[in-house]
Design a protein around this motif. Structure first.
Motif: not given
Length: 164
Positions: A61-62, A68, A74, A135, A137
């Protein structure tokens, strides 16, 4: 003729993906009993018992640091999950779903009045983002030829352990 459950579970993903026009490989090796993903090292291991059968680099994820917690943060989840679905028609080539959020993830987000998010997958990489470090999500992204292997090797309900 008897079809044993293991052979059916290994063949079913290939049959489903064949209908989608996506390339799915066949796999006749040792059963993959778990998946280990180490976020800091960016390494994904497919294990049979304690033996690593395959290793893949991946993107996250970014916002790659931390577990999470909420939809849109992200981050890639950390913890114990299972492969709970597969998508032969993924926008990211092929994908296998990770069972995030679990009960603890939902309870934590609920305590803050937020959604934990969802739709976390191990998936391929569209050409428009190849070469970027992180990059997604919150998913784990590998190259398309690698997700083809993973898709064929990993059965539903395979345990997935994501570590920092």
């Amino acid at each position: 003729m008897t079809i044993d459950r293991r052979k059916f579970l290994l063949a079913a993903p290939a049959l489903l993906a064949a209908c989608s026009g996506r390339r799915v490989l066949s796999y006749d090796g040792p059963q993959i009993t778990s998946i280990m993903a180490f976020k800091q090292q960016r390494k994904l291991y497919l294990l049979s018992g304690n033996k690593a059968i395959k290793t893949y680099p991946f993107q996250l994820g970014f916002a790659p640091v931390g577990h999470k917690q909420f939809e849109g943060d992200g981050k890639t989840p950390e913890g114990a999950y299972i492969i709970d679905r597969r998508n032969p028609n993924s926008a990211y080539h092929l994908s296998v779903g990770i069972s995030y959020p679990n009960a603890n993830d939902r309870a934590f987000a609920e305590a803050y009045g937020k959604s934990p998010g969802g739709e976390i997958f191990i998936h391929g990489t569209p050409s428009v983002v190849e070469g970027k470090k992180d990059w997604t999500a919150g998913c784990i992204a590998v190259m398309n030829h690698e997700v083809e292997e993973i898709y064929s090797m990993v059965g539903d309900y395979t345990p997935v352990f994501v570590k920092a």
